[in-house]
Scaffold this active site. Structure first.
Site, PDB file in Angstrom:
ATOM      1  N   CYS A 122      46.529  -9.456  77.304  1.00 15.78           N
ATOM      2  CA  CYS A 122      45.518  -8.980  76.218  1.00 15.78           C
ATOM      3  C   CYS A 122      44.047  -8.303  76.594  1.00 15.78           C
ATOM      4  CB  CYS A 122      45.083 -10.098  75.109  1.00 15.78           C
ATOM      5  SG  CYS A 122      46.861 -10.981  74.593  1.00 15.78           S
ATOM      6  N   HIS A 263      39.410  -8.899  70.599  1.00 15.33           N
ATOM      7  CA  HIS A 263      40.774  -9.410  70.778  1.00 15.33           C
ATOM      8  C   HIS A 263      41.410  -9.808  69.345  1.00 15.33           C
ATOM      9  CE1 HIS A 263      44.822  -9.701  71.973  1.00 15.33           C
ATOM     10  NE2 HIS A 263      44.825 -10.959  71.999  1.00 15.33           N
ATOM     11  N   ASN A 293      49.019 -10.415  66.728  1.00 17.54           N
ATOM     12  CA  ASN A 293      48.294 -10.371  67.971  1.00 17.54           C
ATOM     13  C   ASN A 293      49.297  -9.130  68.847  1.00 17.54           C
ATOM     14  OD1 ASN A 293      47.571 -10.601  70.850  1.00 17.54           O
ATOM     15  ND2 ASN A 293      47.656 -12.806  70.889  1.00 17.54           N
TER      16      ASN A 293
END
Ligand code: COA
Length: 336
Positions: A122, A263, A293
């Protein structure tokens, strides 16, 4: 390992354009109720996620990346001929080799661009930003395309309610180019790694350590696995520290930040970071309710949406921050 750079370097680097692409198919929490034993209420209250996008069959990570790249290049006013660097950040590459960036280079017809991938989960888009920024700043490269792209649906165990509700597919991109005194610039970056925590968030199978075989195929080891609570705690601390470091290094204060683009993993993580940085929630960009996500794509998609929605304007100070498997973390302070 930590790396930090205050970008007082030879050539300033700026973001000339952003882009994103989300596959058309939506998979809502309600849809998931008929796939695993879960509820919209559980998912939304624990994560803030309502829906996510799923790539079509035959729509590969490189295809998502290419569409996001075209958007960013159009906004930047840059053609494929002018690109000399393409970096794709992904943990769901089309193939183990060659790199997804090679497919993207071909799709775009960017024949003279050097192309390679970065695997930093990520944090990948911000790792790519750090690398591209240094390569431009050194004077050898002029126009770089950095892309975060994921088809995580191909690495999801759809029988595991602990993980399958969290992730989605998508891509985001930015064109980095040389700046000058009259334009914005990347002010400061920080990337870091802690390899002692590889076991708490990973895709355990499908690599050389544990290839998929006839005997283990039913265990779905080539899927994302996670110890959610451990990840949660480490994510908050790492993103707070990385954000504070770039804000300080850039000579900024929390009050002078127009927008934080974090994020997009969990709304509770985002709220905790905002609280610890004493930055009000309205200055923190959130779109995870729509996409879940999307790992390396998340910061890139959020940056593009914030930009296109007019939340970032010339001269604004913004902070990008990410965290992911590795463990990895990364942040950048940017004057737009
Ligand atoms: N639907 C319903 N129940 C679920 C569920 C789901 N989709 N997933 C898990 N549960 C259950 C668990 O089985 C557990 O049940 P039990 O108590 O009977 O064993 C219960 O819910 C609590 O699980 P727990 O893991 O303690 O929940 P949590 O409050 O920690 O929330 C996460 C789980 C994953 C949402 C949370 O830990 C998280 O977001 N962590 C960070 C994840 C992340 O950001 N990862 C990416 C970083 S890049």
């Amino acid at each position: 390992m930590l790396s930090m750079s205050a970008n007082t370097s030879k050539i300033p680097v700026r973001i000339a354009g952003t882009g994103s692409y989300l596959p058309a198919k939506e998979l809502t929490n309600k849809d998931l109720e008929s796939i695993v034993d879960t509820t919209d209420e559980w998912i939304f209250s624990r994560t803030g996620i309502r829906s996510r996008r799923i790539a079509a069959e035959g729509e590969n990570t490189s295809d998502l990346a290419t569409e996001a790249a075209k958007n960013a290049m159009e906004q930047a006013g840059i053609t494929a001929d002018e690109l000399d660097l393409i970096i794709v950040a992904t943990i769901s590459p089309d193939t183990i080799t060659p790199a997804t960036a090679c497919y993207v280079q071909h799709n775009l017809g960017a024949k003279s661009a050097l192309a390679f991938d970065i695997s930093a989960a990520c944090s990948g888009f911000l790792y790519a930003m750090e690398v591209a920024q240094r390569m431009i700043s050194d004077g050898n490269f002029k126009n770089a395309l950095i892309i975060g792209a994921e088809k995580l649906s191909a690495f999801t165990n759809w029988d595991d309610r602990n993980t399958c509700v969290l992730f989605g597919d998508g891509a985001g991109a930015a064109v980095l180019t040389r700046g000058d005194e009259t334009t914005g610039r990347i002010l400061s970056t920080k990337i870091g790694t802690d390899g002692s925590q590889t076991g708490i968030l990973n895709i355990p199978g499908g690599g050389s350590a544990c290839p998929t075989t006839v005997d283990n195929a039913d265990q779905k080891l080539a899927s994302l696995a996670m110890q959610g609570r451990e990840v949660f705690k480490l994510a908050v601390n790492a993103m707070k520290r990385a954000s504070e470091a770039v804000i300080e290094e850039a000579g900024l204060t929390a009050e002078s930040i127009k927008l934080v683009v974090p994020h997009q993993a969990n709304l509770r993580i985002i709220d905790a970071i905002a609280d610890r940085l004493t930055i009000p929630n309205e200055k923190v960009f959130v779109n995870l309710h729509k996409y879940g996500n999307t790992s390396a794509a998340a910061v890139a998609i959020a940056l593009d949406e914030a930009h296109r929605e007019g939340k970032i304007e010339r001269g604004d100070n913004i902070v990008l921050v990410g965290f992911g498997a590795g463990l990895t973390w990364a942040a950048a302070a940017i004057q737009w």
